[in-house]
Structures are given as C-alpha cells and as structure tokens.
Write an enzyme that holds these catalytic residues in place. Structure first.
Site, short mmCIF file in Angstrom:
data_model
loop_
_atom_site.label_atom_id
_atom_site.label_comp_id
_atom_site.label_asym_id
_atom_site.label_seq_id
_atom_site.Cartn_x
_atom_site.Cartn_y
_atom_site.Cartn_z
CB CYS A 2 -0.76 0.36 1.34
SG CYS A 2 -1.86 -1.15 1.44
NE ARG A 27 4.31 1.78 -0.56
CZ ARG A 27 5.68 1.80 -0.39
NH1 ARG A 27 7.14 2.30 -1.45
NH2 ARG A 27 6.09 1.28 0.98
CD1 TRP A 71 -0.94 -6.10 -3.73
CD2 TRP A 71 -0.24 -6.93 -1.90
NE1 TRP A 71 -0.11 -6.79 -4.04
CE2 TRP A 71 0.05 -7.50 -2.51
CE3 TRP A 71 -0.57 -6.71 -0.14
CZ2 TRP A 71 0.53 -8.79 -2.38
CZ3 TRP A 71 0.29 -7.73 0.30
CH2 TRP A 71 0.47 -9.12 -0.68
CG ASN A 97 2.66 0.51 3.71
OD1 ASN A 97 3.86 0.81 3.52
ND2 ASN A 97 2.07 -0.53 3.56
N GLY A 98 1.02 -2.19 5.83
CA GLY A 98 1.49 -2.42 7.85
C GLY A 98 0.30 -3.46 7.47
CD GLU A 469 13.58 -12.81 -13.14
OE1 GLU A 469 13.78 -13.19 -12.12
OE2 GLU A 469 13.90 -11.22 -13.03
CE LYS A 473 10.45 -9.84 -14.15
NZ LYS A 473 11.41 -9.70 -13.05
CD GLU A 476 7.29 -10.70 -12.17
OE1 GLU A 476 6.59 -10.00 -11.53
OE2 GLU A 476 7.92 -10.78 -12.51
CG HIS A 492 16.38 -36.18 -12.29
ND1 HIS A 492 16.28 -38.02 -12.42
CD2 HIS A 492 17.62 -35.79 -12.56
CE1 HIS A 492 17.66 -37.93 -12.31
NE2 HIS A 492 18.28 -36.87 -12.60
CE LYS A 591 9.80 -2.12 -8.90
NZ LYS A 591 10.29 -3.14 -9.83
C1 F6R Z 1 9.64 -9.68 -9.40
C2 F6R Z 1 10.23 -8.86 -8.64
C3 F6R Z 1 9.91 -9.04 -7.38
C4 F6R Z 1 10.58 -8.20 -6.31
C5 F6R Z 1 10.75 -9.01 -5.12
C6 F6R Z 1 11.54 -7.78 -4.31
O1 F6R Z 1 9.94 -8.90 -11.01
O2 F6R Z 1 10.43 -7.35 -8.88
O3 F6R Z 1 10.01 -10.59 -7.38
O4 F6R Z 1 11.82 -9.08 -6.49
O5 F6R Z 1 9.78 -8.65 -4.26
O6 F6R Z 1 11.64 -7.37 -4.35
P1 F6R Z 1 12.92 -6.25 -3.56
O7 F6R Z 1 14.55 -6.09 -4.34
O8 F6R Z 1 12.56 -4.46 -3.91
O9 F6R Z 1 13.63 -6.64 -2.42
#
Ligand code: F6R
Length: 596
Positions: A2, A27, A71, A97-98, A469, A473, A476, A492, A591
């Site tokens: 949030c 957020r 969020w 937020n929290g 990764e 990507k 998500e 396996h 994010k």
């Molecule tokens: C995926 C992504 C997340 C962040 C994760 C950690 O694209 O961005 O998986 O990598 O939430 O976030 P940070 O790096 O801010 O600790």
C-alpha cells in the site's frame, strides 16, 4: 504494501494527493481513496485502481488531506475495505500501510465498547482506537493508540476539528516527510512528493510526525521531541515518466545499457580501490526475494568462481526460520526497494546472529541502507514497472563487481585477470544494446508461444537461475504458467509434462554446459516440444537442435546471464503485450512488498 500520502499547505490537497498516489500506485492498486479536510471531513474511495477513482471522484475542496492506494491483505478489494478508514462519527480519517497483528483482539474489545465496524480490514481498529482516545489532540490520541498496536505500520491521520493538521507514525513500514515552503508532505516513498520538494526526512521506527503547513514536529512514542535534519534528495522524476514507450517495463528494459554503465561507474571497480566491507569472508550467504533472489543465485556462481568463496543463497522469508550454522559468513541482502519486509527481517536476524551484513540496494535512503552494516548502491534509477528488469540487471553487475574485488583480495584472481574482466564489463552496455536490437525478432517468437498454457525455461550452471527468472517474468506479467528448471533435472520428473503444447525456452550458450544442454534440448524435442534456444553468436550447430535461436554476443561465460536475461525479459514483455495484459501493474502484485 500500500502507498500512503498526506498533505497540508495552500494548494488544493485533492490535486496534490491524486498526483502523489499516481506515483505510489506501484505499491498496490486494489483500491484507492482520499480524505480532504475543510471544516468537515470528505472521504471518497472505491475498489479499483487510481484511473477508476480519478474518473468518478467529485470536486473536493480543502487544503489538507490524506490518500491511499491499496494492496489487499485483510479483506477483499471492495469499497468498504478501501482506505481512508473513518471512525464511528466520521470525524477522523486514517490511511495505513502494514499489518496490525493484534487486530482481532482489538476489534473484539472495541466492539464491546460500542464501536461499529464497517470493513474486514485490520486497519479499522486503528481509527476506532484514535476515536476512543481522542480528547481534543490527535497527536496525543495517536500516541495512546500506537501503544496498543502490534505489527507493522506507516499511518497518517487527520481530524476534522484540527484544521490543517496531519499526524503520522512509523514502525517497520516506510514513511518520509517532505518539507516545502508553507506546505508539508508525508508519503510512503520519495517520488510521490518529489515534484514539490527535494528536502526530505526519512522517519525511523518509533517516530510520530505532526505536520501543519508551517510546523514539523517529530516525537518518539513517549512524547519526547526528536531533532532530525533534512536531506536533499538527488533523485529525478524523469524515471517516473514513460518517455514515449508503451509501458514502463519496456522503457526500463531499454534503459539497461545506461543502468549498467552507471552501476559500473559507481562501483569503484579499479582493482586497487577498496570497499567498506570484509573482502575476505570465509563464506557468503545471500538473502533476497523474488527477482533479487535470482540475481543473488547468479551471484553465487560468480562468487564461487572468481573469489573461490563458498556461497549459499536463501530466500529471505525462509532464512529467519533456519538454524544458520555458517561460520563467519558475510551476509549479503539484495533488494531493489530496500523495503522488502522479509529481506529486512532476515538482515536483522543475521545481525542478531553476530554476522556482518552488506545490502545491495537501489533506493537511496531506504530502510535497508540503514539496517545493513555496509551498502552497495545499484544505480538503475527509479523503476516503476512492477516486474523488476533494470534493477535486476544492475544487481548482477553488483555481484560481479564484488566477486572480482573479493577474488583479488583473496588472491584467487590476479590483478591482470581482474583488469581484463573489468574491461569486458565495460563493454556490456554495448552488448546489451545488440540484444535489444533483436526486440522485433523476439516479438515474432512471442507470437508463437503466446497461445501456450504452460512452458518450461531451461538453463544450467549460472544460467539456471536465469531460467528461474525468465519463468518468473513470464508468469507474473503474462499469467502463463512457466517453470524454470536446470536442464539436467527435467528427466527426474517434469519431463512428464512436456508435450507439443509446452514450448521450451533453453539457454544453450557456449560454456562448459553447452553439450549437455544440447542433449536436454534433444530430450524435449523428442517429446514434441517447440524449442526456442538462446545461443552464442555464430553457433550454427544450435539451429539443428532448436526450432528458433536468438543469439547473444560472445562474452566471458560468467557474463552471459546479463545478456540471456535481457532476451527473456523481452520475450515475457512481448508475450504479455500480445495477450493484452496489464504489464506495469500485474494482478495481485505490488512493487514494494512490505508484508511478511
Ligand atoms: C518480480 C519482482 C519481485 C521482487 C521482490 C523483491 O519481478 O520484482 O519478485 O524482486 O519482491 O523486491 P526487492 O528487490 O525490492 O526486495
């Protein structure tokens, strides 16, 4: 997660708050709302993102107010669960937020006292506590309220009778104060208020802030005044605009050559210069989440090869519950935001265990920069797209730089070898550009796979985490199920899922795993899977094995993840775009993940 914001001054608060929420939307975007004071309290909120709110919000005049973008944690995304929350009489408004961990017992207590709850959120207890303790002074009520709370919070509140006053507080979740001329601001993050001021105070845990347009008062939870100096923030807002690109994610992918260059420049890479942390640890443990975890995983291979230092990688959310028996490790926490609660908790745990800690962080002034003993800044600039791209690439650069330095310090790497590697690193922006030039060809491949319901990403050695990764990507942002596997592991178990309907993306660059990867490609081709391979420029052999090949320039094997990752970012981006997905704001995600 949030995002929260507060404003008091001479402008129309509605405009300042809506503009700030736009920059905080990364957020969370399950709902949005604002409260404006003008003798009375006006609250407007709804389920849905900020665009929706802006479309339906009426004119609301008033010069102080608070806002929120959500969020969801407790309670579904719906209007009643949106913030601001108001007390029974509609006099106090609050954004949060929290997570309030003891919300269930507090709710019972407050309901017994006659408070009427209108939402399913944990937050609502806070506004009813404020109401309970309010006796003409919101700051006093806030102090009494905070004494009752367990959990994490950044909050901002206002009372209709206290004209022009905003009271906020912080415990674990971030909160920054912006100082203007005859106006003051409060926000979860700097960009939300950077348009108006670059003079910021980062609040610390256990601090309460009381703002009017002319005064800023910081106190601790007991009421003692705290003196803090403001800092000038160097960040620019350029990164917060799309600059002609269709999405932030695409812009950020294309910014990677510059981000790499800036991080290399900032990394003090001359083999002779030092860092402020121990360059000769016995072992290294890397802790991070999500994409940052994958960067750390690639970093493990760099660290072990260049510095011959045993390195383990752990998910931050798991580290706290492990019995770490390592001897004198250097703990490296990787986080672009520097606010990820799981990673911050893991760093705190490591410190309690007596280990020294290094943070690899993108956001200057974030919590991790204060928690970790030393900090290595990645210089990716502001990243708005929820899916991390340029910050991840710069984390790889950071791991490479640190590994080279450690290698030299531990005398596993000669000065000449280190110089050669740093020279090669400086060519990386050019190499990344040549991968970006293939964006159209990658788009064509994205069209081939966009109808799939599931796909596999394969890699080996340091390109195994790149496969993880790539799959992350893809899932998500395109919502296609994808799994990353080491090439050798498929047989396996997961091979049972491979059919002509599951495309396989295989990283088969020229390194010591190349021959084995060809074998793995053969195994999936034999089961009918369409294979897209990523290979090294000039490798025509690979075309005999794979249906399609995308080439990366030839670089030292340890550098290949930086280039193969860019191919996979573009593949995920184009696939999601073809499918019409909300690329910059994938569903259910945010994010900055400030919940555990
Ligand atoms: C995926 C992504 C997340 C962040 C994760 C950690 O694209 O961005 O998986 O990598 O939430 O976030 P940070 O790096 O801010 O600790």
């Amino acid at each position: 997660m949030c995002g929260i914001i507060g404003y008091t001054g001479n402008r129309q608060a509605r405009d300042v708050i809506l503009a700030g929420l736009r920059r905080l939307e990364y957020r969370g975007y399950d709902s949005a709302g604002i409260a404006i004071g003008n003798g009375s309290l006006n609250v407007f909120k709804d389920k849905g993102d900020l665009d929706h709110l802006v479309k339906i919000i009426p004119e609301m005049r008033g010069k102080f107010g608070i806002g929120h973008t959500r969020w969801a944690t407790h309670g579904k995304p719906m209007k009643n669960n949106s913030h601001p929350m108001v007390d029974c009489n509609g006099e106090i408004a609050l954004v949060h937020n929290g997570i309030i961990e003891n919300n269930v017992s507090l709710r019972e207590e407050l309901m017994k006292k006659g408070h009427v709850f209108r939402s399913e959120t944990d937050t609502e207890v806070v506004v009813h506590l404020l109401e309970e303790y309010y006796d003409g002074d919101l700051e006093v009520a806030m102090r009494k309220t905070l004494a009752r709370l367990q959990g994490s919070y950044a909050v901002a509140a206002m009372h209709q009778k206290e004209n022009g006053k905003i009271v906020g507080a912080r415990n674990i979740s971030p909160l920054v104060v912006g100082l203007g001329k005859r106006e003051n601001f409060l926000a979860s993050d700097v960009p939300a208020i950077l348009e108006y001021t670059d003079r910021m105070i980062y609040l610390l845990d256990g601090e309460i802030i009381t703002l009017t347009k002319d005064t800023v008062r910081i106190t601790d939870f007991k009421g003692k005044s705290i003196k803090r100096n403001w800092q000038k923030v160097e960040m620019t807002l350029e990164g917060a605009e799309k600059g002609g690109y269709e999405h932030f994610m695409l812009k950020e992918i294309f910014e990677q050559p510059n981000s790499i260059r800036d991080t290399i420049l900032g990394s003090n890479l001359n083999a002779e210069s030092g860092y402020s942390f121990d360059l000769k640890p016995d072992t290294v443990k890397i802790i991070a989440c999500g994409t940052s975890y994958h960067a750390g995983y690639v970093g493990k291979y760099m660290m072990e090869e260049l510095a011959r230092t045993p390195t383990t990688v752990e998910l931050a959310s798991e580290y706290r519950f492990s019995s770490d028996t390592s001897q004198a490790p250097l703990i490296i926490g990787i986080s672009q935001s520097g606010e990820t609660t799981d990673t911050l908790s893991a760093i705190k745990t490591a410190k309690k265990r007596g280990f020294s800690t290094l943070g690899i962080v993108n956001i200057v002034g974030s919590t991790m920069t204060r928690e970790a003993d030393s900090v290595f800044y990645t210089r990716a600039g502001l990243e708005v797209g929820v899916a991390a791209t340029k910050t991840y690439i710069t984390q790889l650069i950071a791991m490479l730089s640190i590994s080279i330095k450690m290698g030299v310090a531990k005398e596993h790497l000669g000065i000449d070898d280190a110089r050669y590697l740093t020279q090669e690193m400086r060519k990386l922006p050019k190499h990344v550009r040549s991968v970006l030039d293939q964006s159209d060809a990658i788009f064509d491949l994205a069209q081939e796979i966009s109808g799939a319901r599931s796909m596999f990403f394969l890699g080996r050695n340091m390109n195994f985490p790149v496969a993880l990764e790539g799959a992350l990507k893809m899932k998500e942002i395109s919502y296609i199920h994808a799994e990353g596997y080491p090439g050798g592991e498929l047989k396996h178990g997961p091979l049972a899922l491979v059919t002509e309907e599951t495309p396989v993306i295989a990283i088969a660059v020229k390194d010591q795993t190349y021959e084995k990867m060809l074998g793995n490609i053969g195994e999936v081709s034999a089961r009918g899977a369409m294979v897209i391979a990523i290979g090294t420029e000039g490798d025509r052999e690979l075309e005999k094995y794979a249906d399609h090949v995308i080439y990366i320039p030839e670089v030292p094997p340890l550098f290949t993840p930086i280039l193969t990752s860019v191919v996979l970012q573009l593949l995920a981006y184009h696939t999601a775009n073809i499918l019409g997905c909300e690329i910059d704001k994938p569903r259910h995600l945010a994010k900055s993940v400030t919940v555990e």
